[in-house]
Design a protein around this motif. Sequence first.
Motif: not given
Lengths: 303, 303
Positions: B177, B183-184, B186-187, B190, B204, B206-207, B217-219, B221-222
Amino acid sequence: MSILIVGSLAFDDIETPFGRSDNTLGGSSTYIALSSSYFTDKIQMVGVVGSDFGNEHFELLHSRNIDTKGIQVIDEGKTFRWAGRYHYDMNTRDTLDTQLNVFADFDPVVPEQYRDAEFVCLGNIDPELQLKVLDQINKPKLVILDTMNFWIEGKPEELKKTLERVDIFIINDSEARLFSGDPNLVKSARIIRQMGPKTLIIKKGEHGALLFTETGIFSAPAYPLESIYDPTGAGDTFAGGFIGHLSRCETITDTELRRAVLYGSAMASFCVEKFGTDKIAALNLLEIEDRYHSFRELSRIDE
Amino acid sequence: MSILIVGSLAFDDIETPFGRSDNTLGGSSTYIALSSSYFTDKIQMVGVVGSDFGNEHFELLHSRNIDTKGIQVIDEGKTFRWAGRYHYDMNTRDTLDTQLNVFADFDPVVPEQYRDAEFVCLGNIDPELQLKVLDQINKPKLVILDTMNFWIEGKPEELKKTLERVDIFIINDSEARLFSGDPNLVKSARIIRQMGPKTLIIKKGEHGALLFTETGIFSAPAYPLESIYDPTGAGDTFAGGFIGHLSRCETITDTELRRAVLYGSAMASFCVEKFGTDKIAALNLLEIEDRYHSFRELSRIDE
């Protein structure tokens, strides 16, 4: 299968960095009902509104096949009102005004024809009222309960008593820490599940959600949205998608619970894209399936 | 394939709510090297230490098959020192003391025999030094760079210049950020990917972590740990597991990038379970595979 939904119906004044929306239809049960209406056409609402709750609002609910016979209309009463402002990061909000109005004396009465409901979703209201509703249901197959910090701090013992009769409890991360007294979510989950609900969902806002069941933990991602216009109702919309998917399952397995969390997440991701219920009142099944599959892809690794 | 690692070697004094550990071996390249050593035995380190960096520390690195010929030892110099304190929630820390010592005049020299390195991992140091290292490598197959807010704020233009030659950039959410000004996430992603790195990882804590590639996009987990003893080095350990997995892939596909993120996450989850490098210096391959599969299970939905 039929879903009985109890919670608030409200008019909201919402301010976000992207604009404002006044007198917007809101309330926990409104969001839950609209969201779950894409999964079943047997939805029954129990709640209370004033005479300012116009026909257009009832018509909106009816257009989604939602049965509103359980909504009491108080003549010359005013519907519950909430006003809030979100900040730039959208994670924090200030409540600017709360007017309970007819909600102050709400005494939920479950109509005779609702008492055989198989799925019961107790939206965020006083835990004593949630229990009163349960006392009027014959033999629910599954009871889901949502709450908030206000009741955790104000009526913890009443909440615990109600939770003994709940199958699935939905809460957010800060509420889980507050309720359990432990900052670690894994420990929090263990403490809370010992109070009754075998299944616990901890929502983490933009960071997704955790599902705790007897067999393990499932971590659902949040959909990385480029624009979030209004987070109001996202948690209720999650609950609606979640119970909606479960209501169409013959057996509720761990896999179906995981899928239900993704459907809830998908519905919540739509909710925040427009103000109030604007988006979730006008979806179609194809876009819901598309969004669900986008969620699946987000964490999928091909073998 | 060989991995060249550049970064700091340090002694840390760490305080957490669970205890303290003084004069603990640390530094970004130490964590990266130890973590990646479980994936390949061709690891080369470039860095600088003082004469207080004892044989036992070199022996620890050698025991993991890490080549330390690129580590300059400054006679009568003192190794970089850092002291910090973590708070109850483990997400925030105070830096109590920083002594650059020999690191103040660090001029990285890549030994002749390291210059054909295929994988280069530029740990968190001055972006001008990171560029200096790249200038000494012949034709790397893949360059990974990690940085921190200190350089984003202090040397943004130098960092951007270095990033033009980087394939994969690793950063955390607040840094993303800060660097992008948006703050976003995804933006932010880019904007940052337009600076050069085709692949971006946003950690992120613990997230979990987000991976942005050309295809989507791949997310990740923690791992929901019950106890976190010391978060020091978790980000570097992530980078080590990530590049470690990639170094053993014949072709770097989107699937392998996703797997690499999970291996990085698995290694980081071990790191925080003990103080300093204690845990990641003494793992075995079986427990790494077990933890990797636990991560997979966390977000898996059987079809």
